[in-house]
Scaffold this motif. Structure first.
Motif, mmCIF file in Angstrom:
data_model
loop_
_atom_site.group_PDB
_atom_site.id
_atom_site.type_symbol
_atom_site.label_atom_id
_atom_site.label_comp_id
_atom_site.label_asym_id
_atom_site.label_seq_id
_atom_site.Cartn_x
_atom_site.Cartn_y
_atom_site.Cartn_z
ATOM 1 N N VAL A 64 -48.551 -95.459 -29.062
ATOM 2 C CA VAL A 64 -49.097 -94.742 -30.206
ATOM 3 C C VAL A 64 -48.991 -95.645 -31.423
ATOM 4 N N ASN A 65 -50.052 -95.734 -32.197
ATOM 5 C CA ASN A 65 -50.020 -96.449 -33.456
ATOM 6 C C ASN A 65 -49.631 -95.463 -34.557
ATOM 7 N N VAL A 66 -48.545 -95.761 -35.263
ATOM 8 C CA VAL A 66 -48.086 -94.926 -36.370
ATOM 9 C C VAL A 66 -48.330 -95.706 -37.649
ATOM 10 N N ALA A 67 -49.092 -95.130 -38.567
ATOM 11 C CA ALA A 67 -49.393 -95.810 -39.826
ATOM 12 C C ALA A 67 -48.934 -94.947 -41.000
ATOM 13 N N GLY A 86 -36.938 -97.301 -40.445
ATOM 14 C CA GLY A 86 -36.688 -98.328 -39.452
ATOM 15 C C GLY A 86 -37.757 -99.393 -39.334
ATOM 16 N N PHE A 87 -38.747 -99.370 -40.227
ATOM 17 C CA PHE A 87 -39.796 -100.381 -40.202
ATOM 18 C C PHE A 87 -39.311 -101.617 -40.962
ATOM 19 N N THR A 88 -39.722 -102.799 -40.517
ATOM 20 C CA THR A 88 -39.339 -104.031 -41.190
ATOM 21 C C THR A 88 -40.581 -104.708 -41.754
ATOM 22 N N PRO A 89 -40.415 -105.387 -42.895
ATOM 23 C CA PRO A 89 -41.571 -106.067 -43.483
ATOM 24 C C PRO A 89 -42.130 -107.119 -42.537
ATOM 25 N N SER A 90 -43.441 -107.229 -42.521
ATOM 26 C CA SER A 90 -44.133 -108.230 -41.726
ATOM 27 C C SER A 90 -44.974 -109.070 -42.672
ATOM 28 N N ASP A 97 -61.825 -108.116 -50.164
ATOM 29 C CA ASP A 97 -61.928 -108.180 -51.626
ATOM 30 C C ASP A 97 -60.703 -108.807 -52.280
ATOM 31 N N GLY A 98 -59.782 -109.336 -51.454
ATOM 32 C CA GLY A 98 -58.583 -109.992 -51.980
ATOM 33 C C GLY A 98 -57.395 -109.057 -52.148
ATOM 34 N N THR A 99 -57.559 -107.769 -51.888
ATOM 35 C CA THR A 99 -56.453 -106.825 -52.022
ATOM 36 C C THR A 99 -55.355 -107.182 -51.029
ATOM 37 N N ARG A 100 -54.129 -107.231 -51.509
ATOM 38 C CA ARG A 100 -52.988 -107.542 -50.649
ATOM 39 C C ARG A 100 -52.539 -106.280 -49.913
ATOM 40 N N PHE A 101 -52.294 -106.434 -48.612
ATOM 41 C CA PHE A 101 -51.762 -105.349 -47.796
ATOM 42 C C PHE A 101 -50.424 -105.785 -47.233
ATOM 43 N N ASP A 102 -49.363 -105.049 -47.574
ATOM 44 C CA ASP A 102 -48.047 -105.313 -47.007
ATOM 45 C C ASP A 102 -47.905 -104.495 -45.731
ATOM 46 N N TRP A 103 -47.402 -105.129 -44.684
ATOM 47 C CA TRP A 103 -47.253 -104.472 -43.386
ATOM 48 C C TRP A 103 -45.781 -104.274 -43.081
ATOM 49 N N TYR A 104 -45.450 -103.119 -42.548
ATOM 50 C CA TYR A 104 -44.112 -102.800 -42.068
ATOM 51 C C TYR A 104 -44.265 -102.399 -40.609
ATOM 52 N N ILE A 105 -43.516 -103.025 -39.732
ATOM 53 C CA ILE A 105 -43.701 -102.874 -38.291
ATOM 54 C C ILE A 105 -42.414 -102.322 -37.667
ATOM 55 N N ARG A 106 -42.585 -101.444 -36.685
ATOM 56 C CA ARG A 106 -41.444 -100.979 -35.883
ATOM 57 C C ARG A 106 -41.923 -100.749 -34.455
ATOM 58 N N ASP A 107 -41.341 -101.477 -33.545
ATOM 59 C CA ASP A 107 -41.654 -101.307 -32.129
ATOM 60 C C ASP A 107 -40.730 -100.218 -31.603
ATOM 61 N N LEU A 108 -41.255 -99.030 -31.430
ATOM 62 C CA LEU A 108 -40.440 -97.901 -30.994
ATOM 63 C C LEU A 108 -39.961 -98.065 -29.560
ATOM 64 N N HIS A 109 -40.731 -98.766 -28.744
ATOM 65 C CA HIS A 109 -40.310 -99.006 -27.360
ATOM 66 C C HIS A 109 -39.035 -99.842 -27.343
ATOM 67 N N THR A 110 -38.998 -100.887 -28.139
ATOM 68 C CA THR A 110 -37.822 -101.735 -28.232
ATOM 69 C C THR A 110 -36.656 -100.966 -28.846
#
Length: 113
Positions: A64-67, A86-90, A97-110
């Motif tokens: 499942v993708n959780v956003a 529990g998400f960590t910065p990626s 358009d140059g907009t910055r997107f910060d990503w936070y990732i968490r592998d729930l399986h792990t």
């Protein structure tokens, strides 16, 4: 920024209504998307969104993708929600358009091991 993710450009009343209709249809038909709004304060201002996608490109059966949306780099309290969950910065990315997107990732399986 969130509006670009919802309908691909500056929001219009009709575009946002169409997105909400799509979300409602997904609930009604047991589609692969479940979208939730997070409201806060006495005015119940929209502070963020959570989307669950049960199928899609790159997802294996059972994944499942959780956003979590509306994490603004200038708003450390908003980013703290993702970190507390529990998400960590990626690595950040940039939109066309140059907009910055910060990503936070968490592998729930792990995390479940």
């Amino acid at each position: 920024m969130l509006v670009r993710w919802l309908n691909g450009g500056p929001g219009t009343r009709e575009g946002i209504r169409a997105y909400f209709r799509h979300c409602r249809e997904q609930w009604d038909t047991s589609g692969p998307l479940r979208a939730f709004g997070i409201r806060m304060g006495a005015d119940e201002v929209l502070a963020g969104t959570i989307d669950l996608r049960f199928s899609g490109e790159g997802l294996a059966p059972g994944q499942v993708n959780v956003a979590y949306g509306q994490v603004e780099p200038e708003n450390p309290a908003s980013a703290a929600v993702a970190r507390r969950a529990g998400f960590t910065p990626s690595k950040p990315t940039h939109g066309k358009d140059g907009t910055r997107f910060d990503w936070y990732i968490r592998d729930l399986h792990t995390a479940a091991r």
